[in-house]
Design an enzyme around this catalytic site. Structure first.
Site, mmCIF file in Angstrom:
data_model
loop_
_atom_site.group_PDB
_atom_site.id
_atom_site.type_symbol
_atom_site.label_atom_id
_atom_site.label_comp_id
_atom_site.label_asym_id
_atom_site.label_seq_id
_atom_site.Cartn_x
_atom_site.Cartn_y
_atom_site.Cartn_z
ATOM 1 N N LYS A 23 93.018 -18.884 62.033
ATOM 2 C CA LYS A 23 93.819 -19.671 60.731
ATOM 3 C C LYS A 23 94.792 -20.699 61.168
ATOM 4 O O LYS A 23 95.394 -20.228 62.408
ATOM 5 C CB LYS A 23 94.280 -18.848 59.848
ATOM 6 C CG LYS A 23 94.290 -19.257 58.332
ATOM 7 C CD LYS A 23 92.999 -18.979 57.839
ATOM 8 C CE LYS A 23 93.214 -19.750 56.358
ATOM 9 N NZ LYS A 23 91.644 -19.303 55.522
ATOM 10 N N ASP A 71 91.614 -25.192 53.549
ATOM 11 C CA ASP A 71 92.139 -23.950 52.819
ATOM 12 C C ASP A 71 93.066 -24.637 51.550
ATOM 13 O O ASP A 71 92.708 -25.849 51.552
ATOM 14 C CB ASP A 71 92.649 -22.878 53.690
ATOM 15 C CG ASP A 71 93.245 -21.519 52.993
ATOM 16 O OD1 ASP A 71 92.123 -20.762 52.960
ATOM 17 O OD2 ASP A 71 94.270 -21.434 52.561
HETATM 18 P P1 NDP Z 1 93.339 -25.600 47.006
HETATM 19 O O1 NDP Z 1 94.373 -26.394 47.418
HETATM 20 O O2 NDP Z 1 91.962 -26.411 46.516
HETATM 21 O O3 NDP Z 1 93.741 -25.029 45.323
HETATM 22 C C1 NDP Z 1 94.514 -23.966 45.431
HETATM 23 C C2 NDP Z 1 94.924 -23.870 44.009
HETATM 24 O O4 NDP Z 1 95.880 -22.451 43.624
HETATM 25 C C3 NDP Z 1 95.696 -24.898 43.201
HETATM 26 O O5 NDP Z 1 95.262 -25.019 42.027
HETATM 27 C C4 NDP Z 1 97.154 -24.335 43.340
HETATM 28 O O6 NDP Z 1 98.057 -25.146 42.463
HETATM 29 C C5 NDP Z 1 97.070 -23.045 43.050
HETATM 30 N N1 NDP Z 1 98.197 -22.364 44.296
HETATM 31 C C6 NDP Z 1 98.427 -22.470 45.466
HETATM 32 N N2 NDP Z 1 99.568 -22.195 45.827
HETATM 33 C C7 NDP Z 1 100.291 -21.534 44.646
HETATM 34 C C8 NDP Z 1 101.165 -20.673 44.238
HETATM 35 N N3 NDP Z 1 102.040 -20.417 45.371
HETATM 36 N N4 NDP Z 1 101.432 -20.198 43.238
HETATM 37 C C9 NDP Z 1 100.344 -20.392 42.038
HETATM 38 N N5 NDP Z 1 99.328 -21.220 42.487
HETATM 39 C C10 NDP Z 1 99.238 -21.888 43.785
HETATM 40 O O7 NDP Z 1 92.864 -24.270 47.707
HETATM 41 P P2 NDP Z 1 91.436 -23.652 47.601
HETATM 42 O O8 NDP Z 1 90.835 -23.466 46.414
HETATM 43 O O9 NDP Z 1 90.737 -23.851 48.674
HETATM 44 O O10 NDP Z 1 92.352 -21.995 48.026
HETATM 45 C C11 NDP Z 1 92.440 -21.161 46.909
HETATM 46 C C12 NDP Z 1 92.569 -19.796 47.622
HETATM 47 O O11 NDP Z 1 91.396 -19.420 48.132
HETATM 48 C C13 NDP Z 1 93.555 -19.656 48.804
HETATM 49 O O12 NDP Z 1 93.998 -18.160 48.816
HETATM 50 C C14 NDP Z 1 92.359 -19.884 50.073
HETATM 51 O O13 NDP Z 1 93.008 -18.984 51.036
HETATM 52 C C15 NDP Z 1 91.333 -19.138 49.422
HETATM 53 N N6 NDP Z 1 90.017 -19.413 50.074
HETATM 54 C C16 NDP Z 1 89.484 -20.696 50.216
HETATM 55 C C17 NDP Z 1 88.448 -21.005 50.791
HETATM 56 C C18 NDP Z 1 87.710 -22.219 50.859
HETATM 57 O O14 NDP Z 1 86.523 -22.337 51.229
HETATM 58 N N7 NDP Z 1 88.671 -23.244 50.428
HETATM 59 C C19 NDP Z 1 87.460 -19.722 51.461
HETATM 60 C C20 NDP Z 1 87.771 -18.471 50.899
HETATM 61 C C21 NDP Z 1 89.266 -18.260 50.494
HETATM 62 P P3 NDP Z 1 99.032 -26.326 42.954
HETATM 63 O O15 NDP Z 1 97.763 -27.542 43.058
HETATM 64 O O16 NDP Z 1 100.044 -26.595 41.897
HETATM 65 O O17 NDP Z 1 99.545 -26.061 44.297
HETATM 66 O O1 2IT Z 2 89.784 -18.221 53.799
HETATM 67 C C1 2IT Z 2 88.562 -18.936 54.294
HETATM 68 O O2 2IT Z 2 87.590 -18.334 54.496
HETATM 69 C C2 2IT Z 2 88.504 -20.366 54.316
HETATM 70 N N1 2IT Z 2 89.632 -21.001 54.061
HETATM 71 C C3 2IT Z 2 87.216 -21.219 54.762
HETATM 72 C C4 2IT Z 2 87.163 -21.163 56.355
HETATM 73 C C5 2IT Z 2 86.065 -21.963 56.989
HETATM 74 O O3 2IT Z 2 86.185 -22.045 58.149
HETATM 75 O O4 2IT Z 2 85.304 -22.256 56.153
#
Ligand code: NDP
Ligand code: 2IT
Length: 447
Positions: A128, A168
């Site tokens: 990561k 992420d």
């Molecule tokens: P994005 O940046 O697309 O979206 C994140 C969302 O969460 C936004 O709505 C953001 O609001 C909100 N957010 C972020 N930080 C905070 C905080 N400290 N408090 C409250 N709200 C918060 O990210 P993702 O959708 O990609 O990721 C969301 C979660 O999913 C994370 O935990 C990530 O690690 C996990 N994840 C992502 C994957 C992926 O493929 N993208 C895969 C597996 C897990 P704002 O815009 O206001 O910051």
């Molecule tokens: O938390 C996760 O699994 C991700 N942010 C996606 C990682 C990836 O390599 O697609």
């Protein structure tokens, strides 16, 4: 040494070696407690100190990211890439750009990624990275210059057979594009060094949707197994980013109704069901705040802050924003209101106390390592397509994703049963993920 004391000794060493890194301690503790029965059965893991090795990242890279803002100021951020474990394949995992990023956050995410990637059944190790840079506070060109500088340094450590980052929080298609372009210039090679690429230049169909869709596929699988269904269910989703948006899309396709979404400022409640086109326009196109939704849909209500989102009546809860966003009192409120399933779209969004409340009350609880593995799974499929210089159709990638999520569900369920914890998917996912990594490390000698 007994399994309990072995596990305790490793945990104490983690605390000592990583002082103050509370998120990392939390993630390690959950895994160590889960695998205690495995350690009891397999003294060879103790003899070869698999636990002591598995909690220590293979490599931790921290670097300076110098860049210039639009006014010409010389700015600096901190960059991270923690390459945690390569027993099953090249390091694989996302990059997070968010002001709260620090070593503890990257370490907990990298540690969880190792077991998550193992669960997918694909050949991927875990890692990561990220930075304390906040893309939301900067112009398009500032983001571009930052990404170029970040990858200029990181390029010396990654490669399509070494370490393959992705997105992420704060890193989506735009950031991946800038990093890919700069990497290509530096190396003079067009390779699958990053996943989540644009569809015209090596990306995979379904990668954008994969985490959210995969989450809903596994929740659906668990509900069906319990004789229940998403159809007609009221669902709470937090977040409004990549994971949240496509979780909502899939819930709606399967006949459920999502009534909440949020961002770091507050949450919206639309009793008639979230209009996803509005959210996509606000978040994916205009990069605006979620509160704008209520000026378009008058029956929806906006609440500042996150307090109260989990008090709304629902049968399914899908936290998709960030770590530790759902605590014990939230879990108790959900149980009281009749919630039957919770799936972690985000990484570690439920506190350990919240997870315990769900499990004690027989709420189907699907932990992030299993539930959000769809994103990295399709990243693995993107790597496979890049290696073959081919691009699959949407339906092929989507059905592969569905199969992977079903297999993760089955494997987690079976592992929990074998080790006497029927219905506990936290234990099941941790054991199923751990066994493959541990056995690969044993086979590869003192690594
Ligand atoms: P994005 O940046 O697309 O979206 C994140 C969302 O969460 C936004 O709505 C953001 O609001 C909100 N957010 C972020 N930080 C905070 C905080 N400290 N408090 C409250 N709200 C918060 O990210 P993702 O959708 O990609 O990721 C969301 C979660 O999913 C994370 O935990 C990530 O690690 C996990 N994840 C992502 C994957 C992926 O493929 N993208 C895969 C597996 C897990 P704002 O815009 O206001 O910051
Ligand atoms: O938390 C996760 O699994 C991700 N942010 C996606 C990682 C990836 O390599 O697609």
């Amino acid at each position: 040494m007994s399994a309990n004391s072995e596990v305790e000794a490793v945990y104490q060493q983690v605390i000592q070696r990583n002082p103050g890194e509370t998120e990392f301690h939390q993630a390690v503790k959950e895994v160590l407690v889960s695998i205690e029965p495995v350690i009891k059965k397999h003294p060879e893991y103790v003899e070869t100190n698999i636990l002591g090795r598995i909690v220590e990242p293979e490599r931790q890279i921290t670097f300076r990211v110098p860049w210039q803002d639009d006014k010409g100021n010389f700015c600096v951020n901190r960059g991270f890439r923690f390459e945690f474990n390569s027993a099953l394949g090249p390091y694989k995992g996302g990059l997070r750009f968010h002001p709260t990023v620090n070593a503890s956050i990257i370490k907990f995410l990298g540690f969880e990624q190792v077991f998550k990637n193992s669960l997918t059944g694909l050949m991927m190790g875990g890692g990561k990275g990220g930075s304390d840079f906040d893309p939301k506070q900067h112009s398009e060109y500032e983001v571009m210059r930052f990404c170029q500088s970040f990858i200029t340094e990181l390029s010396r450590h990654i490669g399509p057979n070494t370490d393959v980052p992705a997105g992420d929080i704060g890193v989506g298609g735009r950031e991946i594009g800038y990093m890919f372009g700069q990497y290509k210039r530096l190396r003079n090679e067009f390779t699958g060094v990053l996943t989540g690429k644009g569809l015209e230049w090596g990306g995979s169909l379904v990668r954008k949707e994969a985490t959210g869709y995969g989450l809903v596929y596994i929740v659906d699988e668990a509900l069906k197994d319990a004789g229940k269904s998403i159809e007609g269910a009221t669902v709470l989703v937090s977040g409004s980013g990549n994971v949240a948006i496509y979780a909502v899309e899939k819930v709606h396709q399967l006949g459920g109704k999502v009534v909440t979404m949020s961002d770091s400022n507050g949450f919206i409640y639309d009793p008639e069901g979230i209009k996803l086109d509005t959210v996509k326009q606000l978040k994916e196109v205009e990069r605006k705040r979620i509160k704008e939704y209520v000026s378009i849909h008058k029956k929806a209500k906006y609440t500042e802050g996150s307090d109260g989102i989990w008090n709304i009546k629902c049968s399914i809860a899908l936290p998709c924003a960030t770590q530790n966003e759902l605590d014990e009192k939230d879990a108790k409120a959900l149980v009281k209101n009749g919630c039957i399933a919770a799936g972690e779209g985000a990484n570690m969004p439920c506190t350990p106390e919240a997870a315990d409340v769900f499990i004690e009350n027989k709420v189907i609880f699907l932990p992030g390592k299993a539930a959000n593995a769809g994103g990295v799974a399709v990243s693995g499929l993107e790597m496979a397509q890049n290696n073959q210089r081919t691009a699959w159709a949407f339906d092929k990638a989507d059905s592969e994703l569905k199969n992977i999520m079903t297999t993760i569900y089955e494997n987690s369920k079976t592992a929990a049963e074998i080790y006497g914890k029927k219905g506990n998917f936290v234990v099941g996912a941790n054991i199923a993920g751990f066994l493959k990594v541990a056995n690969a490390m044993m086979a590869q000698g003192l690594v």
